[in-house]
Design an enzyme around this catalytic site. Structure first.
Site, PDB file in Angstrom:
ATOM      1  CG  ASP A  13      -1.874  -1.186   1.217  1.00  0.00           C
ATOM      2  OD1 ASP A  13      -2.257  -1.651   0.131  1.00  0.00           O
ATOM      3  OD2 ASP A  13      -2.199  -1.677   2.320  1.00  0.00           O
ATOM      4  CE  LYS A  16       2.250  -2.481  -4.286  1.00  0.00           C
ATOM      5  NZ  LYS A  16       2.078  -2.122  -2.858  1.00  0.00           N
ATOM      6  CG  ASN A  38      -2.898 -10.809  -2.440  1.00  0.00           C
ATOM      7  OD1 ASN A  38      -2.891 -10.578  -3.656  1.00  0.00           O
ATOM      8  ND2 ASN A  38      -1.898 -11.431  -1.842  1.00  0.00           N
ATOM      9  N   GLY A  40      -4.629  -4.241  -3.889  1.00  0.00           N
ATOM     10  CA  GLY A  40      -5.616  -3.216  -4.207  1.00  0.00           C
ATOM     11  C   GLY A  40      -4.836  -1.966  -4.545  1.00  0.00           C
ATOM     12  CG  HIS A  41      -2.038  -1.964  -6.957  1.00  0.00           C
ATOM     13  ND1 HIS A  41      -1.107  -2.519  -7.796  1.00  0.00           N
ATOM     14  CD2 HIS A  41      -1.809  -2.525  -5.736  1.00  0.00           C
ATOM     15  CE1 HIS A  41      -0.363  -3.381  -7.116  1.00  0.00           C
ATOM     16  NE2 HIS A  41      -0.783  -3.402  -5.871  1.00  0.00           N
ATOM     17  CB  THR A 127      -6.744 -10.049   1.565  1.00  0.00           C
ATOM     18  OG1 THR A 127      -6.221 -11.106   0.753  1.00  0.00           O
ATOM     19  CG2 THR A 127      -5.669  -9.013   1.798  1.00  0.00           C
ATOM     20  CD  GLN A 221       0.625  -8.934  -2.718  1.00  0.00           C
ATOM     21  OE1 GLN A 221       1.287  -9.507  -3.555  1.00  0.00           O
ATOM     22  NE2 GLN A 221      -0.648  -8.645  -2.929  1.00  0.00           N
ATOM     23  CB  THR A 236       1.532 -12.242   0.732  1.00  0.00           C
ATOM     24  OG1 THR A 236       0.492 -12.791  -0.085  1.00  0.00           O
ATOM     25  CG2 THR A 236       2.744 -11.879  -0.124  1.00  0.00           C
ATOM     26  CB  THR A 298     -10.042  -6.095   3.828  1.00  0.00           C
ATOM     27  OG1 THR A 298      -8.952  -5.298   4.294  1.00  0.00           O
ATOM     28  CG2 THR A 298      -9.488  -7.339   3.150  1.00  0.00           C
ATOM     29  N   GLY A 299     -11.070  -2.870   3.468  1.00  0.00           N
ATOM     30  CA  GLY A 299     -11.605  -1.752   4.253  1.00  0.00           C
ATOM     31  C   GLY A 299     -11.079  -1.724   5.688  1.00  0.00           C
ATOM     32  NE  ARG A 302      -4.048   0.455   3.463  1.00  0.00           N
ATOM     33  CZ  ARG A 302      -4.171   1.203   2.369  1.00  0.00           C
ATOM     34  NH1 ARG A 302      -3.764   2.456   2.361  1.00  0.00           N
ATOM     35  NH2 ARG A 302      -4.682   0.688   1.273  1.00  0.00           N
ATOM     36  CG  ASP A 330      -0.092  14.413   0.749  1.00  0.00           C
ATOM     37  OD1 ASP A 330       0.655  13.515   0.309  1.00  0.00           O
ATOM     38  OD2 ASP A 330      -1.324  14.258   0.898  1.00  0.00           O
TER      39      ASP A 330
HETATM   40  P1  GDP Z   1      -0.839   0.342  -3.485  1.00  0.00           P
HETATM   41  O1  GDP Z   1      -1.438  -0.943  -3.005  1.00  0.00           O
HETATM   42  O2  GDP Z   1       0.625   0.414  -3.239  1.00  0.00           O
HETATM   43  O3  GDP Z   1      -1.185   0.657  -4.912  1.00  0.00           O
HETATM   44  O4  GDP Z   1      -1.491   1.478  -2.591  1.00  0.00           O
HETATM   45  P2  GDP Z   1      -3.053   1.635  -2.230  1.00  0.00           P
HETATM   46  O5  GDP Z   1      -3.766   2.122  -3.419  1.00  0.00           O
HETATM   47  O6  GDP Z   1      -3.570   0.411  -1.560  1.00  0.00           O
HETATM   48  O7  GDP Z   1      -2.984   2.724  -1.090  1.00  0.00           O
HETATM   49  C1  GDP Z   1      -2.390   3.975  -1.318  1.00  0.00           C
HETATM   50  C2  GDP Z   1      -3.429   5.056  -1.006  1.00  0.00           C
HETATM   51  O8  GDP Z   1      -2.797   6.308  -0.930  1.00  0.00           O
HETATM   52  C3  GDP Z   1      -4.489   5.199  -2.090  1.00  0.00           C
HETATM   53  O9  GDP Z   1      -5.687   5.625  -1.491  1.00  0.00           O
HETATM   54  C4  GDP Z   1      -3.912   6.307  -2.975  1.00  0.00           C
HETATM   55  O10 GDP Z   1      -4.935   7.008  -3.685  1.00  0.00           O
HETATM   56  C5  GDP Z   1      -3.277   7.191  -1.947  1.00  0.00           C
HETATM   57  N1  GDP Z   1      -2.089   7.938  -2.375  1.00  0.00           N
HETATM   58  C6  GDP Z   1      -1.084   7.573  -3.219  1.00  0.00           C
HETATM   59  N2  GDP Z   1      -0.106   8.520  -3.245  1.00  0.00           N
HETATM   60  C7  GDP Z   1      -0.515   9.479  -2.380  1.00  0.00           C
HETATM   61  C8  GDP Z   1       0.082  10.700  -1.938  1.00  0.00           C
HETATM   62  O11 GDP Z   1       1.175  11.080  -2.318  1.00  0.00           O
HETATM   63  N3  GDP Z   1      -0.643  11.441  -1.020  1.00  0.00           N
HETATM   64  C9  GDP Z   1      -1.852  11.050  -0.545  1.00  0.00           C
HETATM   65  N4  GDP Z   1      -2.463  11.826   0.351  1.00  0.00           N
HETATM   66  N5  GDP Z   1      -2.444   9.900  -0.949  1.00  0.00           N
HETATM   67  C10 GDP Z   1      -1.767   9.126  -1.835  1.00  0.00           C
HETATM   68  P1  IMO Z   2      -0.960  -4.180  -2.254  1.00  0.00           P
HETATM   69  O1  IMO Z   2      -0.520  -4.721  -3.580  1.00  0.00           O
HETATM   70  C1  IMO Z   2      -1.041  -4.638   2.097  1.00  0.00           C
HETATM   71  C2  IMO Z   2      -1.122  -8.732   3.659  1.00  0.00           C
HETATM   72  C3  IMO Z   2      -2.399  -9.111   4.383  1.00  0.00           C
HETATM   73  C4  IMO Z   2      -1.857 -10.089   5.398  1.00  0.00           C
HETATM   74  C5  IMO Z   2      -0.760 -10.819   4.605  1.00  0.00           C
HETATM   75  C6  IMO Z   2      -1.217 -12.151   4.003  1.00  0.00           C
HETATM   76  O2  IMO Z   2      -2.262  -3.471  -2.297  1.00  0.00           O
HETATM   77  O3  IMO Z   2       0.123  -3.402  -1.585  1.00  0.00           O
HETATM   78  P2  IMO Z   2      -2.778 -12.751   1.917  1.00  0.00           P
HETATM   79  O4  IMO Z   2      -4.225 -12.425   1.675  1.00  0.00           O
HETATM   80  O5  IMO Z   2      -1.847 -12.237   0.887  1.00  0.00           O
HETATM   81  O6  IMO Z   2      -2.551 -14.190   2.217  1.00  0.00           O
HETATM   82  O7  IMO Z   2      -2.444 -11.976   3.305  1.00  0.00           O
HETATM   83  O8  IMO Z   2      -0.387  -9.940   3.558  1.00  0.00           O
HETATM   84  N1  IMO Z   2      -1.311  -8.197   2.278  1.00  0.00           N
HETATM   85  C7  IMO Z   2      -1.253  -6.912   1.959  1.00  0.00           C
HETATM   86  N2  IMO Z   2      -1.076  -5.820   2.740  1.00  0.00           N
HETATM   87  N3  IMO Z   2      -1.125  -4.511   0.747  1.00  0.00           N
HETATM   88  C8  IMO Z   2      -1.277  -5.584  -0.034  1.00  0.00           C
HETATM   89  O9  IMO Z   2      -1.261  -5.519  -1.385  1.00  0.00           O
HETATM   90  C9  IMO Z   2      -1.374  -6.861   0.560  1.00  0.00           C
HETATM   91  N4  IMO Z   2      -1.548  -8.122   0.079  1.00  0.00           N
HETATM   92  C10 IMO Z   2      -1.483  -8.937   1.143  1.00  0.00           C
HETATM   93  O10 IMO Z   2      -3.014  -7.995   4.981  1.00  0.00           O
HETATM   94  O11 IMO Z   2      -1.232  -9.393   6.454  1.00  0.00           O
HETATM   95 MG    MG Z   3      -2.984  -1.616  -1.816  1.00  0.00          MG
END
Ligand code: GDP
Ligand code: IMO
Ligand code: MG
Length: 427
Positions: A13, A16, A38, A40-41, A127, A221, A236, A298-299, A302, A330
């Site tokens: 998270d 990416k 698992n 969520g981008h 997840t 991940q 994972t 999953t909502g 974090r 920020d």
């Molecule tokens: P990923 O799994 O690595 O793709 O990241 P996620 O999408 O799960 O979580 C990143 C969250 O941070 C998302 O809600 C993005 O929209 C948000 N985000 C990404 N870059 C920034 C940033 O520079 N500032 C803020 N405030 N939010 C960001």
């Molecule tokens: P992105 O790509 C954050 C975590 C789960 C759990 C562990 C194992 O959005 O960054 P799994 O369902 O993979 O067997 O769960 O890994 N996990 C993540 N945490 N971002 C993810 O993906 C994740 N994918 C798995 O929360 O702790």
């Molecule tokens: Mg994510």
């Protein structure tokens, strides 16, 4: 034109989705090489927000081929749901989204087992998308590839065999074992659509790289969730590190030109496991609120904490990072002070390395930075940032030993300071 790998340097998270979307503006191909639903981008363009799970984050770029490579585990129903959502938004993927026929299928019994296990004592906070059980089947050499979906009779036999091996576990966990026809009926509508997208993705990627196309390998991940290099067993079941890009896609290591590590300006983690810099106080709550730190799959809230520089040095080493992309700077605006973990005190003394097997006993040693009050969303160059933010970012880069290619100051595409074109290094 080079091939670049983008990986999460923390526990996932890191942003990416946003960064891959930016890097794919001029890319020919984007490849997901591991993990499954698992992930969520999140992509934010204007007021529109899209969360992709299986589909690569380059999907908004109409000229980019999206590849789901064989290291992935793919739930046919989830994939079709995502495709429908994209179509509903008017995004056409026909002909430019392809799926490896060697990727493995997540089937309903994988999801069932994952969910049942998470109700028990051994829960690690997965997840519950069936990712772990599916990789278990793959390693046990009884997995079902997506290619097997082509032939329903053969599929029937494979599902029967898999159910036989999972039945004792399902019963032991208190679940009821589904029948072969229940499984096949559940995936039938998705099966028909996915079969038309199956390709030999390794050959496709190899050709693109040989033809000097720009290829982005999108990690899911993060490094500390890697099954070999992460905080085992709270990990994972795949290899989200840079080496995983080669294993999961079939591209040779010498073809990769650059590896970029994504780093949040602080740290988050979802699910169980050690997290020494975790903030269980008001500051942690504030970061969660301002950073909207709730799982995109999953909502779940974090867990939040300060940045971990020994952890990032470890990620730089495991991934061979060439550069960093630092996100969510920020979110720290308004804090009077910001801390960065620079070392750990362990039962065996102080260390600047990550004591990965003793994290539950390691006490972080912090350096404190002055905070800033200025909102950063409109910054487009480093000079637009307050001196305190520049000092903090400079310290991260010098401690990790990697320069930043990009600093992100908001979730939208344009809220970004680009320092270098990542394709420029050895192009
Ligand atoms: P990923 O799994 O690595 O793709 O990241 P996620 O999408 O799960 O979580 C990143 C969250 O941070 C998302 O809600 C993005 O929209 C948000 N985000 C990404 N870059 C920034 C940033 O520079 N500032 C803020 N405030 N939010 C960001
Ligand atoms: P992105 O790509 C954050 C975590 C789960 C759990 C562990 C194992 O959005 O960054 P799994 O369902 O993979 O067997 O769960 O890994 N996990 C993540 N945490 N971002 C993810 O993906 C994740 N994918 C798995 O929360 O702790
Ligand atoms: Mg994510």
């Amino acid at each position: 034109m080079p091939a670049i790998v983008i990986v999460g340097a923390q526990w996932g998270d890191e942003g990416k989705g946003k960064i891959v979307d930016i890097f794919t503006e001029h890319a020919d191909m984007v490849v997901r090489f591991g993990g499954g639903p698992n992930a969520g981008h999140t992509l934010v363009v204007g007021d529109d927000k899209l969360i992709v799970r299986l589909i690569p984050s380059g999907v908004l770029r109409p000229m980019t081929t999206c590849v789901l490579a064989q290291g992935m585990v793919i739930d046919p129903k989830s994939l079709v749901t995502e495709l429908d959502e994209l179509e509903h938004r008017g995004l056409r993927t026909a002909g430019r989204l392809v799926v490896s026929d060697r990727a493995h299928s997540i089937l309903p019994y994988h999801v069932l087992v994952d969910g049942l296990r998470e109700q028990g004592k051994g829960a690690i906070g997965t997840t519950k998308r069936g990712v772990g059980p599916c990789y278990e089947d793959k390693v046990a050499r009884r997995g079902i590839s997506l290619g097997a979906l082509r032939d329903r009779t053969r599929l029937d036999a494979l599902v029967g065999r898999a159910l036989e091996s999972w039945a004792p576990t399902i019963r032991e966990l208190g679940g009821s074992v589904p029948t072969v026809s229940e499984i096949l009926d559940a995936i039938e509508p998705a099966r028909a659509r996915i079969v038309g997208m199956l390709v030999n993705s390794q050959a496709l990627i190899e050709r693109a790289v040989r033809d000097n196309k720009c290829v982005v390998f999108e990690g899911a991940q993060g490094t500390l969730l890697d099954v070999d290099h992460g905080t085992y067993p709270f990990v994972t079941s795949s290899s989200p590190t840079a080496g995983g890009a080669c294993v999961g896609s079939g591209v040779g290591p010498t073809r990769i030109n650059e590896v970029v590590g994504l780093v949040k300006a602080y740290t988050t983690r979802v699910g169980g496991g050690p997290f020494p810099t975790e903030l269980l106080d008001e500051t942690g709550e504030r970061i969660r609120k301002v950073g909207d730190e709730f799982g995109s799959v999953t909502g779940r809230p974090r867990r939040t904490g300060w940045i971990d520089l020994p952890g990032l040095r470890y990620a730089a080493s495991v991934n061979g990072l060439d550069a960093l992309a630092i996100t969510k700077v920020d979110v720290l605006t308004g804090l009077s002070e910001i801390k960065a973990c620079v070392a750990y005190d362990t039962p065996r003394g102080r260390t600047t390395d990550l004591p990965i097997d003793e994290l539950d006993r390691a006490v972080p040693v912090y350096k404190t930075f002055r905070g800033w009050k200025k909102e950063l969303g409109s910054a487009r160059t480093m000079d637009d940032l307050p001196i305190e933010a520049r000092e903090y970012l400079q310290f991260i880069q010098s401690e990790v030993g990697c320069p930043a290619v990009l600093v992100s100051v908001g979730s939208r595409r344009e809220e970004t300071i680009i320092l270098r074109d990542p394709f420029s290094k050895r192009a």
